[in-house]
Design a protein around this motif. Sequence first.
Motif, PDB file in Angstrom:
ATOM      1  N   ALA A 261      25.431 170.178 103.314  1.00  0.00           N
ATOM      2  CA  ALA A 261      24.722 171.453 103.447  1.00  0.00           C
ATOM      3  C   ALA A 261      24.280 172.026 102.107  1.00  0.00           C
ATOM      4  O   ALA A 261      23.343 172.822 102.046  1.00  0.00           O
TER       5      ALA A 261
ATOM      6  N   PRO B 245      22.122 181.300 102.824  1.00  0.00           N
ATOM      7  CA  PRO B 245      22.529 181.096 104.224  1.00  0.00           C
ATOM      8  C   PRO B 245      22.168 179.690 104.704  1.00  0.00           C
ATOM      9  O   PRO B 245      21.123 179.143 104.346  1.00  0.00           O
ATOM     10  N   LEU B 246      23.034 179.120 105.531  1.00  0.00           N
ATOM     11  CA  LEU B 246      22.809 177.778 106.048  1.00  0.00           C
ATOM     12  C   LEU B 246      21.972 177.824 107.324  1.00  0.00           C
ATOM     13  O   LEU B 246      22.168 178.686 108.174  1.00  0.00           O
ATOM     14  N   ASP B 247      21.048 176.857 107.450  1.00  0.00           N
ATOM     15  CA  ASP B 247      20.294 176.740 108.689  1.00  0.00           C
ATOM     16  C   ASP B 247      20.942 175.689 109.585  1.00  0.00           C
ATOM     17  O   ASP B 247      21.934 175.044 109.210  1.00  0.00           O
ATOM     18  N   ASP B 248      20.368 175.489 110.763  1.00  0.00           N
ATOM     19  CA  ASP B 248      20.957 174.545 111.715  1.00  0.00           C
ATOM     20  C   ASP B 248      20.950 173.111 111.177  1.00  0.00           C
ATOM     21  O   ASP B 248      21.874 172.335 111.439  1.00  0.00           O
ATOM     22  N   GLY B 249      19.914 172.761 110.413  1.00  0.00           N
ATOM     23  CA  GLY B 249      19.848 171.414 109.856  1.00  0.00           C
ATOM     24  C   GLY B 249      20.977 171.137 108.886  1.00  0.00           C
ATOM     25  O   GLY B 249      21.553 170.033 108.881  1.00  0.00           O
ATOM     26  N   ALA B 250      21.315 172.121 108.069  1.00  0.00           N
ATOM     27  CA  ALA B 250      22.412 171.952 107.110  1.00  0.00           C
ATOM     28  C   ALA B 250      23.747 171.809 107.832  1.00  0.00           C
ATOM     29  O   ALA B 250      24.580 170.977 107.464  1.00  0.00           O
ATOM     30  N   ARG B 251      23.939 172.590 108.867  1.00  0.00           N
ATOM     31  CA  ARG B 251      25.194 172.500 109.620  1.00  0.00           C
ATOM     32  C   ARG B 251      25.289 171.162 110.370  1.00  0.00           C
ATOM     33  O   ARG B 251      26.375 170.585 110.481  1.00  0.00           O
ATOM     34  N   GLN B 252      24.162 170.683 110.856  1.00  0.00           N
ATOM     35  CA  GLN B 252      24.163 169.388 111.526  1.00  0.00           C
ATOM     36  C   GLN B 252      24.495 168.268 110.533  1.00  0.00           C
ATOM     37  O   GLN B 252      25.200 167.314 110.873  1.00  0.00           O
TER      38      GLN B 252
END
Length: 260
Positions: free
Chosen positions: A92, A148-155
């Motif tokens: 991330a 802030p993290l987006d969904d791609g980073a969390r994935q």
Amino acid sequence: MRDTRGVLYPARLPEFHRLPPAAAARDLAVWFWIPEWSIEPGRSSRQEIVGYPALNLVVENGEVSLSGATTRGSHRDLTGTGWAVGALLRPAAVAALVDEPAALVDSAQPVDAPALADAVSAVMASGEGHRERGVAVFSEWLARRVGPLDDGARQANALVDVLMGEGAADSVEEAATRLAVSTRTLQRIAHRHVGVSPAAMIRRRRLQEAAEQLRIDPAADLAALAADLGYADHAHLSRDFRRVLGIAPRTYRAASSAQS
């Protein structure tokens, strides 16, 4: 925390610590690693590593560098007196630091971050509790840099958890099934956030675990160890060892036992 997985000969280590990130960077760094050394004049201490499939952000000698994932074992000869503070990055964090992590595989580049270098250097020279404070200021800087993290980073973080964490997947297909994505998507996420393929990450995890088990249990049966770690057979384990480390498992086991 003195987890030395990835370090081939822990007995050679100088003072070495692995510390967890501060809360602000919990999704951005696996841990921070801090070696400190003072080597007699005219002598050196060789540190040999089979690195994690990840990027490292490092402060040393007043400078900051970003090193990529590795495809082979590496070493460094420590001399004189010094220290380093490195962050083993979670995926991330990567996009905020480099556009193409694959271009950094087996290499490193400087990072223009004088505020981070100055803050960590000041804390490391400050006496008792310097490591924990160093991790705190590094964590805060990293959190600000990434944002802030987006969904791609969390994935991407979830991908590495599935491939490298407890109960890790034994194949790319299994990892894709667990994450409910296609293998093509898995490849794309790994390329963008790590720089090496999911299959390479699995191979590196197995090799690290094999080396660790050979250190812990010098009497381990190599065929049984190979089967336990998902290698096709003993010969497959030996080939992987030789390809990455340049030595056979039996040779490594003997050398490790001699230095423990």
